[in-house]
Design an enzyme around this catalytic site. Structure first.
Site, PDB file in Angstrom:
ATOM      1  N   ALA A   1     -28.935  42.656   8.388  1.00  0.00           N
ATOM      2  CA  ALA A   1     -28.234  43.939   8.472  1.00  0.00           C
ATOM      3  C   ALA A   1     -29.218  45.083   8.251  1.00  0.00           C
ATOM      4  O   ALA A   1     -30.428  44.873   8.212  1.00  0.00           O
ATOM      5  CB  ALA A   1     -27.111  43.985   7.438  1.00  0.00           C
ATOM      6  N   ASN A   2     -28.727  46.294   8.136  1.00  0.00           N
ATOM      7  CA  ASN A   2     -29.577  47.446   7.809  1.00  0.00           C
ATOM      8  C   ASN A   2     -28.813  48.376   6.872  1.00  0.00           C
ATOM      9  O   ASN A   2     -27.667  48.111   6.529  1.00  0.00           O
ATOM     10  CB  ASN A   2     -30.045  48.165   9.087  1.00  0.00           C
ATOM     11  CG  ASN A   2     -28.886  48.730   9.879  1.00  0.00           C
ATOM     12  OD1 ASN A   2     -28.157  49.601   9.403  1.00  0.00           O
ATOM     13  ND2 ASN A   2     -28.682  48.215  11.089  1.00  0.00           N
ATOM     14  N   ARG A   3     -29.441  49.460   6.441  1.00  0.00           N
ATOM     15  CA  ARG A   3     -28.886  50.296   5.374  1.00  0.00           C
ATOM     16  C   ARG A   3     -27.911  51.367   5.839  1.00  0.00           C
ATOM     17  O   ARG A   3     -27.515  52.228   5.066  1.00  0.00           O
ATOM     18  CB  ARG A   3     -30.018  50.976   4.591  1.00  0.00           C
ATOM     19  CG  ARG A   3     -30.900  50.014   3.858  1.00  0.00           C
ATOM     20  CD  ARG A   3     -31.907  50.754   2.980  1.00  0.00           C
ATOM     21  NE  ARG A   3     -32.945  49.853   2.525  1.00  0.00           N
ATOM     22  CZ  ARG A   3     -32.788  49.006   1.502  1.00  0.00           C
ATOM     23  NH1 ARG A   3     -31.656  48.967   0.840  1.00  0.00           N
ATOM     24  NH2 ARG A   3     -33.774  48.204   1.154  1.00  0.00           N
TER      25      ARG A   3
ATOM     26  N   ALA B   1     -26.092  52.296  13.778  1.00  0.00           N
ATOM     27  CA  ALA B   1     -27.457  51.773  13.654  1.00  0.00           C
ATOM     28  C   ALA B   1     -27.417  50.317  14.109  1.00  0.00           C
ATOM     29  O   ALA B   1     -27.237  49.399  13.313  1.00  0.00           O
ATOM     30  CB  ALA B   1     -27.947  51.885  12.214  1.00  0.00           C
TER      31      ALA B   1
END
Ligand code: C5P
Length: 224
Positions: A29-31, A95
């Site tokens: 995943a990402n932030r 994102a």
């Protein structure tokens, strides 16, 4: 009732990160928090738009008055976006993971004594913004992307505008020192074919309101 500058306008927004499975219980995943995309969806709905919000996994509240489609992976997000067409305006604030794990396991990868550690092979995900902006049928008349950069913000955004085929890019500097990623405030430069507009640092809600203003103005200009 406040003025409704986008009354009846169909607006599609992507928001949040994507989760790319490694196996049934693990993911990459990402932030991204989804705060900016969700704020845009809420502002568009308040402006009278018919909003579809395609959201990756987030911990922010569902905005009211919008149709929400919840997805996990980039491929699911693209399918949901295509399903939502035709629209008048598409805003890609998600994102999206650039890569996913090739051959994600159907079963949980087990740790076994004496065995070597697993290696993850990655393959490229579809670029949702570019895919939609380059469509020959049902291309939304106004396609807006984001550019999260850590250097050369405007130059990279101009390049992205051309490469991805979109109409506007909201560029922001996501260097860790800015606190933008996951934070509550944002500093945007709006890059369009007409030039670059530097917006003040403001809350993500204020960014959303300013974007809705610009969209309403552009649509009014186009009508005249
Ligand atoms: O290429 P980059 O990720 O920097 O581009 C950012 C913009 O492209 C954002 O608007 C993002 O939502 C969109 N994007 C997308 N699909 C991807 C990657 C990025 O829609 N796979």
């Amino acid at each position: 009732e406040a003025a409704q500058p986008l009354k009846g306008v169909r607006v599609l927004i992507t928001s949040g990160p994507t989760h790319e499975p490694i196996d049934p219980v693990r993911y990459i995943a990402n932030r991204s928090s989804g705060k900016q995309g969700h704020a845009i969806a809420a502002a568009a709905a308040r402006a009278g738009a018919e909003v579809t919000l395609v959201s990756g996994p987030v911990n922010v509240l569902d905005p009211t008055g919008v149709k929400i489609v919840k997805v996990e992976s980039a491929r699911d997000m693209l399918a949901a976006v295509e399903q939502a067409l035709p629209v008048d305006v598409a805003i890609f604030a998600a994102a999206v993971a650039d890569w996913r794990v090739a051959n994600a396991g159907e079963q949980k990868i087990k740790k076994k004594a004496g065995q070597s550690t697993p290696e993850l092979a990655l393959v490229e995900n579809p670029d949702i913004l570019s895919t939609i902006a380059h469509r020959t049928q049902q291309r939304p008349p106004l396609v807006i992307g984001f550019a999260a950069e850590t250097e050369n913000v405007v130059a990279n955004a101009k390049d992205k505008l051309a490469r991805k085929g979109c109409d506007w890019i909201l560029a922001n500097d996501v260097s860790p020192a800015t606190g933008i990623m996951g934070g509550d405030r944002n500093t945007i430069q709006l890059v369009t074919g007409a030039g670059v507009e530097a917006w003040p640092t403001q809350s993500k809600e204020e960014v959303a309101a300013m974007l809705i203003d610009r969209i309403a103005a552009a649509r009014n200009g186009a009508k005249k």
